[in-house]
Design an enzyme around this catalytic site. Structure first.
Site, PDB file in Angstrom:
ATOM      1  N   GLU A  16      -3.304  -7.951 -14.324  1.00  0.00           N
ATOM      2  CA  GLU A  16      -3.658  -7.195 -12.725  1.00  0.00           C
ATOM      3  C   GLU A  16      -5.066  -5.863 -12.808  1.00  0.00           C
ATOM      4  O   GLU A  16      -5.855  -5.920 -11.804  1.00  0.00           O
ATOM      5  CB  GLU A  16      -2.708  -6.082 -12.339  1.00  0.00           C
ATOM      6  CG  GLU A  16      -2.597  -5.723 -10.704  1.00  0.00           C
ATOM      7  CD  GLU A  16      -1.446  -4.365 -10.830  1.00  0.00           C
ATOM      8  OE1 GLU A  16      -1.802  -3.291  -9.559  1.00  0.00           O
ATOM      9  OE2 GLU A  16      -0.586  -4.696 -11.410  1.00  0.00           O
ATOM     10  N   ASP A  23       2.447   1.653 -14.071  1.00  0.00           N
ATOM     11  CA  ASP A  23       3.308   0.890 -13.900  1.00  0.00           C
ATOM     12  C   ASP A  23       3.932  -0.580 -14.444  1.00  0.00           C
ATOM     13  O   ASP A  23       5.198  -0.572 -14.285  1.00  0.00           O
ATOM     14  CB  ASP A  23       2.672   0.804 -12.281  1.00  0.00           C
ATOM     15  CG  ASP A  23       2.439   1.809 -11.173  1.00  0.00           C
ATOM     16  OD1 ASP A  23       2.992   2.281 -11.550  1.00  0.00           O
ATOM     17  OD2 ASP A  23       1.730   1.636 -10.520  1.00  0.00           O
ATOM     18  N   GLY A  31       1.110  -1.126   0.242  1.00  0.00           N
ATOM     19  CA  GLY A  31       0.294   0.003  -0.409  1.00  0.00           C
ATOM     20  C   GLY A  31       0.796   1.225  -0.018  1.00  0.00           C
ATOM     21  O   GLY A  31       0.046   2.131   0.443  1.00  0.00           O
ATOM     22  N   SER A  32       1.624   1.527  -0.592  1.00  0.00           N
ATOM     23  CA  SER A  32       2.901   2.241  -0.389  1.00  0.00           C
ATOM     24  C   SER A  32       2.927   3.464  -1.724  1.00  0.00           C
ATOM     25  O   SER A  32       2.641   4.258  -1.725  1.00  0.00           O
ATOM     26  CB  SER A  32       4.348   1.596  -0.525  1.00  0.00           C
ATOM     27  OG  SER A  32       4.128   1.121  -1.694  1.00  0.00           O
ATOM     28  N   GLY A  33       2.048   2.772  -2.354  1.00  0.00           N
ATOM     29  CA  GLY A  33       1.619   3.919  -3.799  1.00  0.00           C
ATOM     30  C   GLY A  33       3.093   3.556  -4.868  1.00  0.00           C
ATOM     31  O   GLY A  33       3.758   4.455  -5.671  1.00  0.00           O
ATOM     32  N   LEU A  34       3.846   2.745  -4.536  1.00  0.00           N
ATOM     33  CA  LEU A  34       5.057   2.601  -5.288  1.00  0.00           C
ATOM     34  C   LEU A  34       4.954   1.742  -6.187  1.00  0.00           C
ATOM     35  O   LEU A  34       6.170   1.406  -7.275  1.00  0.00           O
ATOM     36  CB  LEU A  34       6.370   2.591  -4.298  1.00  0.00           C
ATOM     37  CG  LEU A  34       6.691   3.972  -3.525  1.00  0.00           C
ATOM     38  CD1 LEU A  34       7.616   2.949  -2.763  1.00  0.00           C
ATOM     39  CD2 LEU A  34       6.870   5.193  -4.057  1.00  0.00           C
ATOM     40  N   GLY A  35       3.501   1.313  -6.459  1.00  0.00           N
ATOM     41  CA  GLY A  35       3.510   0.085  -7.957  1.00  0.00           C
ATOM     42  C   GLY A  35       4.478  -0.795  -8.165  1.00  0.00           C
ATOM     43  O   GLY A  35       4.475  -2.134  -8.480  1.00  0.00           O
ATOM     44  N   SER A  36       4.533  -1.493  -6.448  1.00  0.00           N
ATOM     45  CA  SER A  36       5.033  -2.539  -6.319  1.00  0.00           C
ATOM     46  C   SER A  36       4.580  -3.707  -6.923  1.00  0.00           C
ATOM     47  O   SER A  36       4.747  -4.714  -7.191  1.00  0.00           O
ATOM     48  CB  SER A  36       5.250  -2.811  -4.289  1.00  0.00           C
ATOM     49  OG  SER A  36       4.202  -2.323  -3.951  1.00  0.00           O
ATOM     50  N   SER A  37       2.977  -3.623  -6.816  1.00  0.00           N
ATOM     51  CA  SER A  37       1.844  -4.799  -6.677  1.00  0.00           C
ATOM     52  C   SER A  37       2.206  -4.552  -9.159  1.00  0.00           C
ATOM     53  O   SER A  37       2.564  -6.329  -9.384  1.00  0.00           O
ATOM     54  CB  SER A  37       0.791  -4.352  -6.941  1.00  0.00           C
ATOM     55  OG  SER A  37       0.170  -3.350  -7.656  1.00  0.00           O
TER      56      SER A  37
END
Length: 246
Positions: A94, A106, A56-62
């Site tokens: 996704e 992303d 949930g950091s918003g850094l595109g990790s998903s």
């Protein structure tokens, strides 16, 4: 297995996996390669992943995870997929299979790496143009960045859904953000950090207009504590990068 969230699953071979729960990304990618005929459904394997950034950091990790899983299965199955194909497949996994809200920026960034100018064109076309930024400019940029954790974790849908509804009413903010990407490209190529800071600051103001949840109280307080700080990561969720004017 997902080592970052201490979750381990075991499944019987020969059947499609339920993507409604559990390690949904792992299951969805597995299903795709089985359904496409690239992977024998009776083949056994062990898949282990790990994500460094907080959920949930918003850094595109998903999206990066989706790309990494697709690449791992592509390599294992010896499937002929180019980099653009990989990015598009991760997008389909996704956004379409898992129905997670968001764009495709992303997924387009993760498999290419480096500093790129990415264009999203009609008819689902994407062009990734690597920028030849001087190494001295990149060194100065990297030395000027500070990463801090706000301790906040949120699902992207909480930000994206209100943005979609509001963007239908006004496109001023999204257009300003789009123009900022073009201006930032020029600032990076010329090594103009004064302009780069201004370019980052202005769309941050526009970004906050797209949805009330883009920023938070702690982010605004960090912004004020820095005097005049430029948010490098514009998603406003979880982990933010800042460069403070001196």
């Amino acid at each position: 297995m997902a080592s970052d969230i201490n979750t381990d699953e075991s499944h019987s071979t020969g059947r499609a996996l339920d993507i409604g729960s559990g390690l949904r990304f792992h299951r969805a990618v597995y299903n795709h390669f089985v359904e496409s005929g690239s992977l024998d459904p009776k083949a056994g394997m062990t898949v282990t992943t790990g994500v460094d950034s907080p959920h949930g950091s918003g850094l595109g990790s998903s999206s990066a995870l989706a790309v990494a899983l697709c690449e791992a299965f592509r390599f294992f199955c010896n499937t002929p997929l180019g980099t653009y194909d990989l990015a598009h497949l991760a997008f389909e996994i996704e956004r379409l299979r898992l129905s997670l809200a968001g764009g495709k920026q992303d997924q387009s960034a993760a498999p290419f790496g480096g500093v790129n100018f990415i264009e999203f064109l009609p008819q689902d076309r994407v062009i990734v143009d690597p920028l030849r930024v001087d190494r001295s400019v990149l060194n100065e940029l990297e030395a000027s960045l500070v990463i801090c954790s706000t301790g906040v974790s949120r699902e992207s849908e909480q930000i994206i859904d209100p943005q979609v509804g509001r963007n239908a009413q006004t496109l001023d903010a999204p257009h300003a953000i789009k123009q900022a990407a073009i201006d930032m490209k020029q600032a990076l190529l010329t090594g103009n950090f004064r302009t780069l800071g201004e370019v980052l600051n202005n769309p941050w103001i526009s970004k906050k207009k797209t949805a009330s949840g883009v920023s938070t109280q702690i982010i605004d307080e960090l912004f004020e504590a820095g005097g005049w700080a430029w948010p490098v990561h514009l998603a406003g969720r979880g982990v933010e990068s800042w460069k403070t004017q001196t």
